[in-house]
Design a protein around this motif. Structure first.
Motif, PDB file in Angstrom:
ATOM      1  N   ARG A 163       0.836  -1.209   0.000  1.00 25.97           N
ATOM      2  CA  ARG A 163       0.000   0.000   0.000  1.00 25.97           C
ATOM      3  C   ARG A 163       0.869   1.257   0.000  1.00 25.97           C
ATOM      4  O   ARG A 163       0.595   2.214  -0.723  1.00 25.97           O
ATOM      5  N   ILE A 164       1.919   1.251   0.802  1.00 27.95           N
ATOM      6  CA  ILE A 164       2.811   2.409   0.859  1.00 27.95           C
ATOM      7  C   ILE A 164       3.505   2.617  -0.484  1.00 27.95           C
ATOM      8  O   ILE A 164       3.597   3.740  -0.989  1.00 27.95           O
ATOM      9  N   ALA A 165       3.980   1.525  -1.076  1.00 26.36           N
ATOM     10  CA  ALA A 165       4.666   1.618  -2.367  1.00 26.36           C
ATOM     11  C   ALA A 165       3.750   2.175  -3.449  1.00 26.36           C
ATOM     12  O   ALA A 165       4.203   2.860  -4.375  1.00 26.36           O
ATOM     13  N   ALA A 166       2.450   1.914  -3.320  1.00 21.67           N
ATOM     14  CA  ALA A 166       1.479   2.391  -4.296  1.00 21.67           C
ATOM     15  C   ALA A 166       0.978   3.802  -3.989  1.00 21.67           C
ATOM     16  O   ALA A 166       0.129   4.333  -4.704  1.00 21.67           O
ATOM     17  N   GLY A 167       1.490   4.395  -2.910  1.00 18.22           N
ATOM     18  CA  GLY A 167       1.134   5.765  -2.577  1.00 18.22           C
ATOM     19  C   GLY A 167      -0.097   5.935  -1.715  1.00 18.22           C
ATOM     20  O   GLY A 167      -0.600   7.051  -1.565  1.00 18.22           O
ATOM     21  N   HIS A 168      -0.585   4.837  -1.122  1.00 14.75           N
ATOM     22  CA  HIS A 168      -1.786   4.916  -0.281  1.00 14.75           C
ATOM     23  C   HIS A 168      -1.418   5.239   1.170  1.00 14.75           C
ATOM     24  O   HIS A 168      -0.335   4.901   1.637  1.00 14.75           O
ATOM     25  N   LEU A 169      -2.344   5.856   1.872  1.00  9.82           N
ATOM     26  CA  LEU A 169      -2.111   6.247   3.263  1.00  9.82           C
ATOM     27  C   LEU A 169      -2.879   5.386   4.261  1.00  9.82           C
ATOM     28  O   LEU A 169      -2.818   5.625   5.470  1.00  9.82           O
ATOM     29  N   GLU A 170      -3.598   4.387   3.767  1.00  7.46           N
ATOM     30  CA  GLU A 170      -4.246   3.439   4.653  1.00  7.46           C
ATOM     31  C   GLU A 170      -4.502   2.138   3.912  1.00  7.46           C
ATOM     32  O   GLU A 170      -4.401   2.073   2.678  1.00  7.46           O
ATOM     33  N   SER A 171      -4.825   1.109   4.656  1.00  5.62           N
ATOM     34  CA  SER A 171      -5.141  -0.195   4.089  1.00  5.62           C
ATOM     35  C   SER A 171      -6.523  -0.167   3.452  1.00  5.62           C
ATOM     36  O   SER A 171      -7.396   0.610   3.866  1.00  5.62           O
ATOM     37  N   ASP A 172      -6.736  -1.025   2.456  1.00  4.93           N
ATOM     38  CA  ASP A 172      -8.077  -1.203   1.918  1.00  4.93           C
ATOM     39  C   ASP A 172      -8.729  -2.460   2.495  1.00  4.93           C
ATOM     40  O   ASP A 172      -9.826  -2.838   2.098  1.00  4.93           O
ATOM     41  N   VAL A 173      -8.048  -3.114   3.436  1.00  4.39           N
ATOM     42  CA  VAL A 173      -8.602  -4.280   4.126  1.00  4.39           C
ATOM     43  C   VAL A 173      -8.973  -3.900   5.554  1.00  4.39           C
ATOM     44  O   VAL A 173     -10.128  -4.000   5.960  1.00  4.39           O
ATOM     45  N   VAL A 174      -7.989  -3.458   6.327  1.00  4.52           N
ATOM     46  CA  VAL A 174      -8.241  -2.896   7.656  1.00  4.52           C
ATOM     47  C   VAL A 174      -8.149  -1.384   7.501  1.00  4.52           C
ATOM     48  O   VAL A 174      -7.106  -0.773   7.744  1.00  4.52           O
ATOM     49  N   THR A 175      -9.236  -0.785   7.068  1.00  7.61           N
ATOM     50  CA  THR A 175      -9.242   0.664   6.871  1.00  7.61           C
ATOM     51  C   THR A 175      -9.203   1.367   8.224  1.00  7.61           C
ATOM     52  O   THR A 175      -9.473   0.759   9.272  1.00  7.61           O
ATOM     53  N   LEU A 176      -8.884   2.644   8.212  1.00  7.25           N
ATOM     54  CA  LEU A 176      -8.911   3.402   9.466  1.00  7.25           C
ATOM     55  C   LEU A 176     -10.323   3.470  10.026  1.00  7.25           C
ATOM     56  O   LEU A 176     -10.521   3.465  11.242  1.00  7.25           O
ATOM     57  N   ASP A 177     -11.308   3.498   9.144  1.00  6.18           N
ATOM     58  CA  ASP A 177     -12.699   3.474   9.617  1.00  6.18           C
ATOM     59  C   ASP A 177     -13.015   2.145  10.291  1.00  6.18           C
ATOM     60  O   ASP A 177     -13.727   2.113  11.305  1.00  6.18           O
TER      61      ASP A 177
END
Length: 324
Positions: free
Chosen positions: A286-300
């Motif tokens: 996720r970090i390598a792809a430029g994302h700031l959170e997971s799409d599995v365990v989201t911050l929400d």
């Protein structure tokens, strides 16, 4: 892209993560931090880590560290995560994410204002066996899910250990119970709209034994049990209108489950796993792809989990010193 890791704390789970990270080609552990130089040095020598810091502040300030894995008791998660994020580090933080929703909200705010990746280390959600289990349920392998049951109880008798200390946000729920409580959330892909719990507290005021039931928007019910006073079967069961699934112990990093279809032959599914490495690999992707959170365990998801744990604690009467 190689990501350089710093490990904050030197306990058992930190050792497991260090071993897991060393199995990943694009992960490099460059530093470890502890409250004492001696502990950090011992840990660094054990895992061949080049830099040992005698404080967490030194670890967070280390310019060679890209991401920090926080492995301290959850009573310290908020302060450590916010400090690491404010120092410009990405963070993978052990569960329970924080002591309560207020703390978790502060952590999320710190990640967003610093534009850094933050994820709760819910490793169960990344274990290949549980990923396949969830896929089969979503595909209708056992029909409409009716019930999900899970238990996680261990005999942890040490009265001075962190599990029984209120000042370290101890108790069965936040350390063990989070697994059976959130297992249903994971496989059902939703959070409950109601929960009822009962518990027995220790003299120090933390939950020693706790059990409850939750109802979900789509109609399923779940039960969960946890305790510090005795060992359970550590298994999970999902019952649907067209069959059931028995998850072998320990269900939170299952390597096997059996699907029993109504009127059909039982199918045992075995999928090996590499423990904590799966969640670490996901975070790095996720970090390598430029994302700031997971799409599995989201911050929400993590905030919803904390709200659920807060409600359960409120019902059984557990209030930590930091909350008074």
């Amino acid at each position: 892209m190689t990501l350089k890791w710093g490990i904050a704390a030197t306990g058992g789970i930190a050792s497991k993560m260090a071993a897991a990270l060393q199995t990943l080609d694009d992960a490099e552990i460059v530093a470890v931090g502890s409250r004492s130089p001696e502990s950090a040095t011992t840990f660094a020598n054990k895992f061949g880590i080049p830099q040992a810091h005698g404080s967490y502040a030194e670890l967070f300030a280390d310019p060679n560290v890209d991401i920090v894995y926080i492995a301290s008791p959850h009573s310290h998660h908020r302060d450590m995560a916010v400090a690491a994020l404010d120092a410009g580090k990405h963070v993978l933080c052990e569960k329970a994410f924080a002591v309560n929703t207020t703390e978790a909200t502060e952590m999320v705010a710190a990640a967003r204002r610093n534009h850094r990746f933050l994820m709760e280390a819910m490793w169960t959600w990344f274990i290949p066996g549980n990923v396949e289990l969830k896929r089969r349920i979503a595909d209708g392998a056992i029909g409409k899910v009716l019930t999900v049951d899970a238990d996680f109880a261990l005999d942890i008798s040490a009265t001075n250990g962190r599990h029984r200390r209120a000042d370290l946000a101890g108790g069965a729920l936040l350390d063990l119970g989070i697994y059976p409580v959130t297992f249903a959330c994971h496989v059902l892909d939703e959070y409950p709209d109601d929960v009822k719990a009962m518990g027995r507290l220790t003299e120090s005021g933390v939950d020693a034994t706790l059990a409850g039931v939750a109802s979900f928007p789509a109609g399923a019910l779940s039960t969960f049990q946890t305790s510090l006073d005795g060992k359970s079967g550590l298994s999970a069961r999902i019952v649907g209108t067209a069959g059931r699934i028995e998850v072998e112990a320990p269900f939170w990093f299952a390597s096997a489950f059996t699907v029993y279809r109504s009127g059909g032959i039982a199918e045992r599914v075995e999928i090996s796993n590499n423990g904590l490495a799966h969640e670490a690999a996901h975070a790095m992707e996720r970090i390598a792809a430029g994302h700031l959170e997971s799409d599995v365990v989201t911050l929400d998801h993590s905030l919803q989990t904390m709200r659920l744990l807060d409600e359960i604690r409120a019902q059984v009467g557990v209030i930590y010193p930091s909350e008074t």
